[in-house]
Design a protein around this motif. Structure first.
Motif, PDB file in Angstrom:
ATOM      1  N   UNK A 254      36.953  16.649  -8.301  1.00 25.45           N
ATOM      2  CA  UNK A 254      36.283  15.906  -9.139  1.00 25.45           C
ATOM      3  C   UNK A 254      36.880  14.691  -9.402  1.00 25.45           C
ATOM      4  N   UNK A 255      38.346  14.959  -9.888  1.00 28.24           N
ATOM      5  CA  UNK A 255      39.185  13.605 -10.172  1.00 28.24           C
ATOM      6  C   UNK A 255      39.047  12.599  -8.736  1.00 28.24           C
ATOM      7  N   UNK A 256      39.304  13.293  -7.408  1.00 29.97           N
ATOM      8  CA  UNK A 256      39.351  12.428  -6.497  1.00 29.97           C
ATOM      9  C   UNK A 256      38.033  11.891  -6.365  1.00 29.97           C
ATOM     10  N   UNK A 257      36.849  12.258  -6.651  1.00 38.46           N
ATOM     11  CA  UNK A 257      35.660  11.594  -6.567  1.00 38.46           C
ATOM     12  C   UNK A 257      35.721  10.437  -7.402  1.00 38.46           C
ATOM     13  N   UNK A 258      36.130  10.710  -8.816  1.00 38.05           N
ATOM     14  CA  UNK A 258      36.196   9.419  -9.739  1.00 38.05           C
ATOM     15  C   UNK A 258      37.106   8.388  -8.974  1.00 38.05           C
ATOM     16  N   UNK A 259      38.301   8.898  -8.534  1.00 36.77           N
ATOM     17  CA  UNK A 259      39.229   8.083  -7.959  1.00 36.77           C
ATOM     18  C   UNK A 259      38.486   7.153  -6.853  1.00 36.77           C
ATOM     19  N   UNK A 260      37.804   7.685  -6.007  1.00 41.33           N
ATOM     20  CA  UNK A 260      37.226   6.870  -4.860  1.00 41.33           C
ATOM     21  C   UNK A 260      36.305   6.154  -5.467  1.00 41.33           C
ATOM     22  N   UNK A 261      35.366   6.629  -6.554  1.00 41.70           N
ATOM     23  CA  UNK A 261      34.336   5.446  -7.026  1.00 41.70           C
ATOM     24  C   UNK A 261      35.065   4.246  -7.680  1.00 41.70           C
ATOM     25  N   UNK A 262      36.316   4.612  -8.238  1.00 37.06           N
ATOM     26  CA  UNK A 262      37.381   3.542  -8.959  1.00 37.06           C
ATOM     27  C   UNK A 262      37.511   2.440  -7.736  1.00 37.06           C
ATOM     28  N   UNK A 263      37.825   3.071  -6.630  1.00 35.15           N
ATOM     29  CA  UNK A 263      38.524   2.258  -5.486  1.00 35.15           C
ATOM     30  C   UNK A 263      37.119   1.317  -5.180  1.00 35.15           C
ATOM     31  N   UNK A 264      35.933   2.064  -5.187  1.00 36.86           N
ATOM     32  CA  UNK A 264      34.982   1.133  -4.681  1.00 36.86           C
ATOM     33  C   UNK A 264      34.751  -0.084  -5.911  1.00 36.86           C
ATOM     34  N   UNK A 265      34.790   0.441  -7.170  1.00 34.01           N
ATOM     35  CA  UNK A 265      34.704  -0.543  -8.195  1.00 34.01           C
ATOM     36  C   UNK A 265      35.803  -1.628  -8.027  1.00 34.01           C
ATOM     37  N   UNK A 266      37.389  -1.285  -7.382  1.00 28.59           N
ATOM     38  CA  UNK A 266      38.290  -2.296  -7.436  1.00 28.59           C
ATOM     39  C   UNK A 266      38.223  -3.017  -6.303  1.00 28.59           C
ATOM     40  N   UNK A 267      37.353  -2.626  -5.216  1.00 32.04           N
ATOM     41  CA  UNK A 267      37.052  -3.587  -4.095  1.00 32.04           C
ATOM     42  C   UNK A 267      35.887  -4.454  -4.581  1.00 32.04           C
ATOM     43  N   UNK A 268      34.784  -4.127  -5.301  1.00 32.80           N
ATOM     44  CA  UNK A 268      33.850  -5.003  -5.868  1.00 32.80           C
ATOM     45  C   UNK A 268      34.568  -6.008  -6.523  1.00 32.80           C
ATOM     46  N   UNK A 269      35.199  -5.655  -7.521  1.00 30.21           N
ATOM     47  CA  UNK A 269      36.063  -6.525  -8.493  1.00 30.21           C
ATOM     48  C   UNK A 269      37.086  -7.721  -7.747  1.00 30.21           C
ATOM     49  N   UNK A 270      37.901  -7.194  -6.410  1.00 28.95           N
ATOM     50  CA  UNK A 270      38.331  -8.007  -5.594  1.00 28.95           C
ATOM     51  C   UNK A 270      37.371  -8.941  -4.944  1.00 28.95           C
ATOM     52  N   UNK A 271      36.367  -8.625  -4.657  1.00 26.91           N
ATOM     53  CA  UNK A 271      35.232  -9.489  -3.961  1.00 26.91           C
ATOM     54  C   UNK A 271      34.675 -10.693  -4.912  1.00 26.91           C
ATOM     55  N   UNK A 272      34.612 -10.173  -6.109  1.00 24.74           N
ATOM     56  CA  UNK A 272      34.133 -10.973  -7.377  1.00 24.74           C
ATOM     57  C   UNK A 272      35.354 -12.175  -7.417  1.00 24.74           C
ATOM     58  N   UNK A 273      36.630 -11.609  -7.575  1.00 26.01           N
ATOM     59  CA  UNK A 273      37.825 -12.445  -7.595  1.00 26.01           C
ATOM     60  C   UNK A 273      37.922 -13.463  -6.446  1.00 26.01           C
TER      61      UNK A 273
END
Length: 185
Positions: free
Chosen positions: A139-158
């Motif tokens: 479950x933690x790795x699932x949240x970790x993967x979702x956070x990874x997607x959020x990080x990529x979206x944030x990088x795209x916004x940047x």
């Protein structure tokens, strides 16, 4: 007389920024490669590199945060709109949170499997003293993967913000994070 040095980030901040950017891109590609590996053994090896690089990113992010506390960032351009200032500050805060929390979550999840994290064979982080819980780790790795997607979206916004400032506003904002070019005062 120009005030370019006061507008430009210090070289230490630049180096840490670009190392983190390269590390995040490499992490994304390693995660995708690990999930799509031809064999379980190949996937484990790739993910071992992903875990190792995660520790390096954690150390770089902590170093960048420490540097920022000691050496504040140069001020934002005075003509930025309030929403641009808010978005810049929010984006950078979220970057720090994700770049620190994600590797810690990965280490915590590995610990729930009873494993530490080997860092490129140079040193190892021991498993944290937590109860074994493979389901919780998953479950933690699932949240970790979702956070990874959020990080990529944030990088795209940047990146989009940088492109806006470079191509539309033509304000030299990109050059604040590069050792060349002309940032606007």
């Amino acid at each position: 007389m120009t005030d370019i040095p006061a507008r430009r980030y210090p070289k230490v901040a630049m180096v840490l920024h670009w190392l983190l950017a390269i590390g995040v891109i490499a992490q994304w590609r390693l995660a995708v490669a690990g999930e799509n590996a031809a064999s379980e053994a190949a996937g484990r090896e790739i993910m071992g590199n992903h875990f190792s690089l995660g520790v390096v990113i954690l150390l770089l992010a902590l170093a960048r945060l420490a540097w920022r506390l000691v050496q504040p960032n140069p001020p934002l351009a005075s003509d930025l709109a309030a929403w641009e200032r808010w978005l810049a500050k929010t984006t950078h805060t979220l970057f720090y949170v994700l770049l620190i929390v994600m590797p810690l979550a990965g280490w915590y999840a590995m610990s729930k499997y009873g494993n530490g994290v080997d860092v490129f064979g140079v040193f190892s982080l021991p498993a944290l003293p937590v109860a074994p819980d493979p389901e919780g780790a998953s479950e933690i790795f699932g949240l970790h993967a979702a956070a990874g997607v959020a990080l990529l979206v944030l990088a795209g916004l940047h990146i989009l913000g940088t492109l806006k400032h470079t191509l539309v506003d033509r304000d030299g904002n990109l050059f604040r994070m590069l050792p060349f070019g002309q940032p606007r005062a």
